[in-house]
Design a protein around this motif. Structure first.
Motif, PDB file in Angstrom:
ATOM      1  N   ASP A  84      -5.170   5.383   1.060  1.00 57.69           N
ATOM      2  CA  ASP A  84      -6.571   5.657   1.380  1.00 57.69           C
ATOM      3  C   ASP A  84      -7.043   6.835   0.548  1.00 57.69           C
ATOM      4  OD1 ASP A  84      -6.856   3.715   3.345  1.00 57.69           O
ATOM      5  OD2 ASP A  84      -6.120   5.041   4.913  1.00 57.69           O
ATOM      6  N   ASP A  85      -8.188   6.679  -0.083  1.00 55.08           N
ATOM      7  CA  ASP A  85      -8.780   7.765  -0.849  1.00 55.08           C
ATOM      8  C   ASP A  85     -10.127   8.089  -0.225  1.00 55.08           C
ATOM      9  OD1 ASP A  85      -9.446   9.649  -2.706  1.00 55.08           O
ATOM     10  OD2 ASP A  85      -9.773   8.240  -4.339  1.00 55.08           O
TER      11      ASP A  85
ATOM     12  N   SER B 264     -16.492   7.519   4.581  1.00 57.95           N
ATOM     13  CA  SER B 264     -15.794   6.269   4.294  1.00 57.95           C
ATOM     14  C   SER B 264     -14.576   6.512   3.421  1.00 57.95           C
ATOM     15  CB  SER B 264     -16.738   5.285   3.613  1.00 57.95           C
ATOM     16  OG  SER B 264     -17.112   5.779   2.357  1.00 57.95           O
ATOM     17  N   LYS B 265     -13.656   5.583   3.510  1.00 56.47           N
ATOM     18  CA  LYS B 265     -12.444   5.650   2.698  1.00 56.47           C
ATOM     19  C   LYS B 265     -12.377   4.418   1.819  1.00 56.47           C
ATOM     20  CE  LYS B 265      -9.574   8.216   5.906  1.00 56.47           C
ATOM     21  NZ  LYS B 265      -8.303   8.250   6.606  1.00 56.47           N
ATOM     22  N   ARG B 266     -11.667   4.527   0.758  1.00 54.26           N
ATOM     23  CA  ARG B 266     -11.428   3.404  -0.142  1.00 54.26           C
ATOM     24  C   ARG B 266      -9.933   3.153  -0.207  1.00 54.26           C
ATOM     25  NH1 ARG B 266     -16.361   1.455  -1.023  1.00 54.26           N
ATOM     26  NH2 ARG B 266     -17.784   3.000  -1.787  1.00 54.26           N
ATOM     27  N   LEU B 267      -9.556   1.888  -0.088  1.00 60.72           N
ATOM     28  CA  LEU B 267      -8.163   1.532  -0.281  1.00 60.72           C
ATOM     29  C   LEU B 267      -7.923   1.401  -1.775  1.00 60.72           C
ATOM     30  CD1 LEU B 267      -7.393  -1.135   2.443  1.00 60.72           C
ATOM     31  CD2 LEU B 267      -6.624   1.230   2.351  1.00 60.72           C
ATOM     32  N   ILE B 268      -6.986   2.159  -2.267  1.00 60.39           N
ATOM     33  CA  ILE B 268      -6.635   2.120  -3.682  1.00 60.39           C
ATOM     34  C   ILE B 268      -5.318   1.363  -3.803  1.00 60.39           C
ATOM     35  CG2 ILE B 268      -6.183   3.476  -5.752  1.00 60.39           C
ATOM     36  CD1 ILE B 268      -9.001   3.866  -4.537  1.00 60.39           C
ATOM     37  N   ARG B 269      -5.305   0.376  -4.673  1.00 59.42           N
ATOM     38  CA  ARG B 269      -4.115  -0.446  -4.894  1.00 59.42           C
ATOM     39  C   ARG B 269      -3.574  -0.148  -6.288  1.00 59.42           C
ATOM     40  NH1 ARG B 269      -3.930  -4.101  -0.899  1.00 59.42           N
ATOM     41  NH2 ARG B 269      -5.842  -4.459   0.268  1.00 59.42           N
TER      42      ARG B 269
ATOM     43  N   GLY C 137     -14.463   8.950  -1.949  1.00 62.65           N
ATOM     44  CA  GLY C 137     -15.659   8.139  -2.109  1.00 62.65           C
ATOM     45  C   GLY C 137     -15.891   7.648  -3.522  1.00 62.65           C
TER      46      GLY C 137
ATOM     47  N   SER D 150     -12.717  -1.735 -11.348  1.00 65.37           N
ATOM     48  CA  SER D 150     -12.277  -3.023 -10.833  1.00 65.37           C
ATOM     49  C   SER D 150     -11.271  -3.674 -11.778  1.00 65.37           C
ATOM     50  CB  SER D 150     -13.482  -3.947 -10.653  1.00 65.37           C
ATOM     51  OG  SER D 150     -13.059  -5.230 -10.265  1.00 65.37           O
TER      52      SER D 150
ATOM     53  N   VAL E 270     -15.343   5.015  -6.376  1.00 68.19           N
ATOM     54  CA  VAL E 270     -14.964   3.614  -6.504  1.00 68.19           C
ATOM     55  C   VAL E 270     -14.137   3.458  -7.771  1.00 68.19           C
ATOM     56  CG1 VAL E 270     -15.798   1.261  -6.733  1.00 68.19           C
ATOM     57  CG2 VAL E 270     -17.060   2.893  -5.329  1.00 68.19           C
TER      58      VAL E 270
END
Length: 84
Positions: free
Chosen positions: A70-71, A2-7, A74, A79, A76
């Motif tokens: 995209d990171d 899985s990828k995480r969208l980093i903003r 994995g 927040s 997180v």
């Protein structure tokens, strides 16, 4: 995997510049337009993005809404919302 969208918000770019230069990023502008490429440089007034055609785009921080990448590690990120 899985990828995480980093903003990354404009005021966070300088602190994250070395990490941002490792990734292909999307620069989302305040008017809704998006530019895709690699971060070349960043300072207190703007960023320079190199697109896939090797064109350089100078973007003022005042015109930038956020950077997104995209990171795949994995991890997180912390927040922005205190309740999450």
């Amino acid at each position: 995997m899985s990828k995480r969208l980093i903003r990354v918000l404009p005021h966070e770019i300088r602190d994250n510049q070395s990490e941002l230069q490792k990734h292909v990023i999307n620069a989302v502008l305040s008017n809704g337009n998006t530019l895709f490429g690699r971060l070349q440089a960043a300072d207190n007034t703007g960023i320079v993005l190199k697109d896939t055609r090797d064109h350089l785009h100078q973007i003022a921080l005042s015109e930038l809404y956020e950077l997104v990448y995209d990171d795949a590690r994995g991890i997180v990120p912390k927040s922005r919302h205190p309740t999450i």
